[in-house]
Structures are given as structure tokens and as C-alpha cells.
Design a protein around this motif. Structure first.
Motif, PDB file in Angstrom:
ATOM      1  N   GLU A 110     -26.797 -47.281   6.660  1.00  0.00           N
ATOM      2  CA  GLU A 110     -25.513 -47.569   7.280  1.00  0.00           C
ATOM      3  C   GLU A 110     -25.016 -46.371   8.087  1.00  0.00           C
ATOM      4  OE1 GLU A 110     -25.410 -49.314   3.022  1.00  0.00           O
ATOM      5  OE2 GLU A 110     -25.978 -47.431   4.004  1.00  0.00           O
ATOM      6  N   SER A 111     -24.210 -46.661   9.094  1.00  0.00           N
ATOM      7  CA  SER A 111     -23.545 -45.611   9.862  1.00  0.00           C
ATOM      8  C   SER A 111     -22.265 -46.186  10.450  1.00  0.00           C
ATOM      9  CB  SER A 111     -24.447 -45.063  10.971  1.00  0.00           C
ATOM     10  OG  SER A 111     -24.791 -46.096  11.880  1.00  0.00           O
ATOM     11  N   GLY A 112     -21.388 -45.279  10.878  1.00  0.00           N
ATOM     12  CA  GLY A 112     -20.160 -45.714  11.531  1.00  0.00           C
ATOM     13  C   GLY A 112     -18.905 -45.579  10.704  1.00  0.00           C
ATOM     14  N   GLY A 113     -19.034 -45.047   9.505  1.00  0.00           N
ATOM     15  CA  GLY A 113     -17.852 -44.893   8.667  1.00  0.00           C
ATOM     16  C   GLY A 113     -16.936 -43.793   9.169  1.00  0.00           C
ATOM     17  N   GLY A 114     -15.733 -43.761   8.622  1.00  0.00           N
ATOM     18  CA  GLY A 114     -14.790 -42.727   9.006  1.00  0.00           C
ATOM     19  C   GLY A 114     -13.368 -43.117   8.708  1.00  0.00           C
ATOM     20  N   LEU A 115     -12.467 -42.400   9.345  1.00  0.00           N
ATOM     21  CA  LEU A 115     -11.038 -42.628   9.155  1.00  0.00           C
ATOM     22  C   LEU A 115     -10.496 -43.401  10.338  1.00  0.00           C
ATOM     23  CD1 LEU A 115      -8.372 -41.974   7.636  1.00  0.00           C
ATOM     24  CD2 LEU A 115      -8.245 -39.884   9.020  1.00  0.00           C
ATOM     25  N   VAL A 116      -9.735 -44.437  10.047  1.00  0.00           N
ATOM     26  CA  VAL A 116      -9.141 -45.245  11.102  1.00  0.00           C
ATOM     27  C   VAL A 116      -7.734 -45.614  10.688  1.00  0.00           C
ATOM     28  CG1 VAL A 116     -10.071 -47.390  10.171  1.00  0.00           C
ATOM     29  CG2 VAL A 116      -9.437 -47.274  12.576  1.00  0.00           C
ATOM     30  N   GLN A 117      -6.865 -45.725  11.654  1.00  0.00           N
ATOM     31  CA  GLN A 117      -5.489 -46.114  11.363  1.00  0.00           C
ATOM     32  C   GLN A 117      -5.385 -47.622  11.182  1.00  0.00           C
ATOM     33  OE1 GLN A 117      -3.061 -44.453  14.548  1.00  0.00           O
ATOM     34  NE2 GLN A 117      -2.636 -42.634  13.318  1.00  0.00           N
ATOM     35  N   ALA A 118      -4.437 -48.032  10.409  1.00  0.00           N
ATOM     36  CA  ALA A 118      -4.197 -49.462  10.230  1.00  0.00           C
ATOM     37  C   ALA A 118      -3.972 -50.119  11.586  1.00  0.00           C
ATOM     38  CB  ALA A 118      -2.986 -49.669   9.322  1.00  0.00           C
ATOM     39  N   GLY A 119      -4.550 -51.294  11.743  1.00  0.00           N
ATOM     40  CA  GLY A 119      -4.458 -52.012  13.001  1.00  0.00           C
ATOM     41  C   GLY A 119      -5.572 -51.687  13.969  1.00  0.00           C
ATOM     42  N   GLY A 120      -6.318 -50.631  13.672  1.00  0.00           N
ATOM     43  CA  GLY A 120      -7.383 -50.204  14.570  1.00  0.00           C
ATOM     44  C   GLY A 120      -8.677 -50.961  14.330  1.00  0.00           C
TER      45      GLY A 120
ATOM     46  N   ALA B 280     -33.869 -57.446  18.280  1.00  0.00           N
ATOM     47  CA  ALA B 280     -34.811 -56.608  19.029  1.00  0.00           C
ATOM     48  C   ALA B 280     -34.746 -55.160  18.569  1.00  0.00           C
ATOM     49  CB  ALA B 280     -34.535 -56.708  20.521  1.00  0.00           C
ATOM     50  N   LYS B 281     -33.579 -54.737  18.123  1.00  0.00           N
ATOM     51  CA  LYS B 281     -33.391 -53.351  17.686  1.00  0.00           C
ATOM     52  C   LYS B 281     -33.389 -53.225  16.165  1.00  0.00           C
ATOM     53  CE  LYS B 281     -30.598 -52.042  21.698  1.00  0.00           C
ATOM     54  NZ  LYS B 281     -29.287 -51.504  22.155  1.00  0.00           N
ATOM     55  N   ASN B 282     -33.499 -54.343  15.462  1.00  0.00           N
ATOM     56  CA  ASN B 282     -33.397 -54.337  13.992  1.00  0.00           C
ATOM     57  C   ASN B 282     -32.090 -53.703  13.532  1.00  0.00           C
ATOM     58  OD1 ASN B 282     -35.871 -55.619  13.476  1.00  0.00           O
ATOM     59  ND2 ASN B 282     -36.975 -53.683  13.640  1.00  0.00           N
ATOM     60  N   MET B 283     -31.048 -54.017  14.227  1.00  0.00           N
ATOM     61  CA  MET B 283     -29.729 -53.477  13.905  1.00  0.00           C
ATOM     62  C   MET B 283     -28.803 -54.618  13.532  1.00  0.00           C
ATOM     63  SD  MET B 283     -29.802 -50.187  14.145  1.00  0.00           S
ATOM     64  CE  MET B 283     -28.052 -49.843  14.145  1.00  0.00           C
ATOM     65  N   TRP B 284     -27.922 -54.314  12.599  1.00  0.00           N
ATOM     66  CA  TRP B 284     -26.954 -55.278  12.094  1.00  0.00           C
ATOM     67  C   TRP B 284     -25.586 -54.612  12.154  1.00  0.00           C
ATOM     68  CZ3 TRP B 284     -29.201 -59.908  10.384  1.00  0.00           C
ATOM     69  CH2 TRP B 284     -30.601 -59.879  10.357  1.00  0.00           C
ATOM     70  N   TYR B 285     -24.561 -55.397  12.488  1.00  0.00           N
ATOM     71  CA  TYR B 285     -23.264 -54.802  12.742  1.00  0.00           C
ATOM     72  C   TYR B 285     -22.154 -55.543  12.003  1.00  0.00           C
ATOM     73  CZ  TYR B 285     -25.994 -53.021  16.669  1.00  0.00           C
ATOM     74  OH  TYR B 285     -26.954 -52.445  17.439  1.00  0.00           O
ATOM     75  N   LEU B 286     -21.114 -54.804  11.706  1.00  0.00           N
ATOM     76  CA  LEU B 286     -19.894 -55.405  11.176  1.00  0.00           C
ATOM     77  C   LEU B 286     -18.735 -54.842  11.985  1.00  0.00           C
ATOM     78  CD1 LEU B 286     -18.761 -57.321   8.979  1.00  0.00           C
ATOM     79  CD2 LEU B 286     -18.271 -55.259   7.627  1.00  0.00           C
ATOM     80  N   GLN B 287     -18.195 -55.659  12.862  1.00  0.00           N
ATOM     81  CA  GLN B 287     -17.042 -55.280  13.664  1.00  0.00           C
ATOM     82  C   GLN B 287     -15.787 -55.568  12.860  1.00  0.00           C
ATOM     83  OE1 GLN B 287     -16.847 -53.864  16.790  1.00  0.00           O
ATOM     84  NE2 GLN B 287     -14.622 -53.809  16.573  1.00  0.00           N
ATOM     85  N   MET B 288     -14.988 -54.539  12.666  1.00  0.00           N
ATOM     86  CA  MET B 288     -13.785 -54.686  11.857  1.00  0.00           C
ATOM     87  C   MET B 288     -12.568 -54.426  12.730  1.00  0.00           C
ATOM     88  SD  MET B 288     -15.200 -52.698   8.507  1.00  0.00           S
ATOM     89  CE  MET B 288     -15.789 -51.342   9.493  1.00  0.00           C
ATOM     90  N   ASP B 289     -11.777 -55.434  12.929  1.00  0.00           N
ATOM     91  CA  ASP B 289     -10.557 -55.340  13.730  1.00  0.00           C
ATOM     92  C   ASP B 289      -9.333 -55.498  12.843  1.00  0.00           C
ATOM     93  OD1 ASP B 289     -12.316 -57.307  16.146  1.00  0.00           O
ATOM     94  OD2 ASP B 289     -12.060 -55.128  16.133  1.00  0.00           O
ATOM     95  N   ASN B 290      -8.198 -55.044  13.363  1.00  0.00           N
ATOM     96  CA  ASN B 290      -6.942 -55.187  12.635  1.00  0.00           C
ATOM     97  C   ASN B 290      -7.090 -54.696  11.194  1.00  0.00           C
ATOM     98  OD1 ASN B 290      -4.284 -55.846  12.110  1.00  0.00           O
ATOM     99  ND2 ASN B 290      -4.720 -57.983  11.667  1.00  0.00           N
TER     100      ASN B 290
ATOM    101  N   LEU C  55     -13.138 -50.703  14.134  1.00  0.00           N
ATOM    102  CA  LEU C  55     -14.279 -49.865  13.823  1.00  0.00           C
ATOM    103  C   LEU C  55     -15.498 -50.763  13.698  1.00  0.00           C
ATOM    104  CD1 LEU C  55     -14.721 -46.793  13.142  1.00  0.00           C
ATOM    105  CD2 LEU C  55     -14.754 -47.483  10.747  1.00  0.00           C
ATOM    106  N   ARG C  56     -16.651 -50.247  14.109  1.00  0.00           N
ATOM    107  CA  ARG C  56     -17.875 -51.021  13.958  1.00  0.00           C
ATOM    108  C   ARG C  56     -18.869 -50.260  13.083  1.00  0.00           C
ATOM    109  NH1 ARG C  56     -22.193 -52.993  18.543  1.00  0.00           N
ATOM    110  NH2 ARG C  56     -22.840 -50.807  18.390  1.00  0.00           N
ATOM    111  N   LEU C  57     -19.302 -50.935  12.044  1.00  0.00           N
ATOM    112  CA  LEU C  57     -20.349 -50.389  11.186  1.00  0.00           C
ATOM    113  C   LEU C  57     -21.703 -50.878  11.677  1.00  0.00           C
ATOM    114  CD1 LEU C  57     -18.878 -50.854   7.597  1.00  0.00           C
ATOM    115  CD2 LEU C  57     -18.784 -48.844   9.079  1.00  0.00           C
ATOM    116  N   SER C  58     -22.708 -50.032  11.504  1.00  0.00           N
ATOM    117  CA  SER C  58     -24.072 -50.390  11.864  1.00  0.00           C
ATOM    118  C   SER C  58     -24.968 -50.256  10.647  1.00  0.00           C
ATOM    119  CB  SER C  58     -24.588 -49.486  12.983  1.00  0.00           C
ATOM    120  OG  SER C  58     -23.800 -49.606  14.149  1.00  0.00           O
ATOM    121  N   CYS C  59     -25.985 -51.103  10.617  1.00  0.00           N
ATOM    122  CA  CYS C  59     -26.995 -51.030   9.563  1.00  0.00           C
ATOM    123  C   CYS C  59     -28.352 -51.103  10.234  1.00  0.00           C
ATOM    124  CB  CYS C  59     -26.816 -52.169   8.574  1.00  0.00           C
ATOM    125  SG  CYS C  59     -28.094 -52.244   7.286  1.00  0.00           S
ATOM    126  N   ALA C  60     -29.128 -50.030  10.104  1.00  0.00           N
ATOM    127  CA  ALA C  60     -30.487 -50.003  10.620  1.00  0.00           C
ATOM    128  C   ALA C  60     -31.408 -50.517   9.528  1.00  0.00           C
ATOM    129  CB  ALA C  60     -30.871 -48.586  11.039  1.00  0.00           C
TER     130      ALA C  60
END
Length: 127
Positions: A6-16, A75-85, A18-23
Motif C-alpha cells: 500500500e501507499s498514499g497514506g498521510g494526514l488530510v483535513q476533513a472534507g478533503g 495493465a499496471k497491476n495497481m488497485w486504488y481507493l479514492q476517498m472523498d469528503n 486522498l487516493r490510496l494505491s495498492c501494488a
């Protein structure tokens, strides 16, 4: 051996957003599903979302439905989780997991136990 990173973690403000990736690597067959789980401090692990490798089947927990979107780039063997709001209650360690032979995503699949796990990435949502 299947590996999930996994990658893409971090700090985000409420309402923002972030997209997580999984290789994902090491799969020797096409019938599997990738799921995202999360575990907040002091709480049980929760199945958040799932997508079959084919992309034909997806599932979202009620707690994230309408705010999170799961997708893959085969094609890239990547998986994503887009997190909004994002909400403060979304704060947790997010883990990528794989279910071999899974072709239909549902709450039942997520409760049945996954075959492989990544190490997780921490998401902190500040209010």
C-alpha cells in the motif's frame, strides 16, 4: 507468492480527498478480488470496499458508500481507493488484501477471510 504494498497514506483535513494505491504482484490466476480494510485504534477491522479483478463486481460498506471509489488498472497491476469528503472517523490504518477465487464482491466475501494482506498505511483525518 502474492505481494501487496500500500501507499498514499498521510494526514488530510476533513472534507478533503486522498487516493490510496495498492501494488499487487504474484497472482497466477485471474479470478481473485482485492479488498480494502481499515482498523481504527481500539476498534475491530472493517471491510471497506472490494473489487473483482475483472472489475465487474464492486462492494462498499455503508459507512463509505458515496464517498469512496474503488478501481483498478490491470495493465499496471495497481488497485486504488479514492476517498472523498473524508471524515475524522475515517482515521485508521488501511490495508489492501486479496481473496483468491473471489469473483463476486459482497459483505459475505469480506467476512469470510482474505488470503493475503499488505502491511497497511495510516490515514489521519483532522477536523
Amino acid at each position: 507468492e502474492v505481494q501487496l504494498v500500500e501507499s498514499g497514506g498521510g494526514l488530510v483535513q476533513a472534507g478533503g480527498s486522498l487516493r490510496l494505491s495498492c501494488a499487487a504482484s504474484g497472482f497466477t490466476r485471474d479470478d481473485y478480488a482485492i479488498a480494502w480494510f481499515r482498523q481504527a485504534p481500539g476498534k475491530e477491522r472493517e471491510g471497506v470496499s472490494c473489487i473483482a479483478n475483472s472489475g465487474d463486481s464492486t462492494y462498499y460498506a455503508d459507512s463509505v458508500k458515496g464517498r469512496f471509489t474503488i478501481s483498478n488498472d490491470r495493465a499496471k497491476n495497481m488497485w486504488y481507493l479514492q476517498m472523498d469528503n473524508r471524515k475524522p472517523e475515517d482515521t485508521a490504518v488501511y490495508l489492501c488484501s486479496a481473496d483468491l477465487y473471489g469473483t463476486y464482491c459482497s459483505a459475505v466475501l469480506l467476512l469470510g477471510g482474505m488470503d493475503y494482506w499488505g502491511k497497511g498505511t495510516l490515514i489521519t483525518v483532522s477536523s
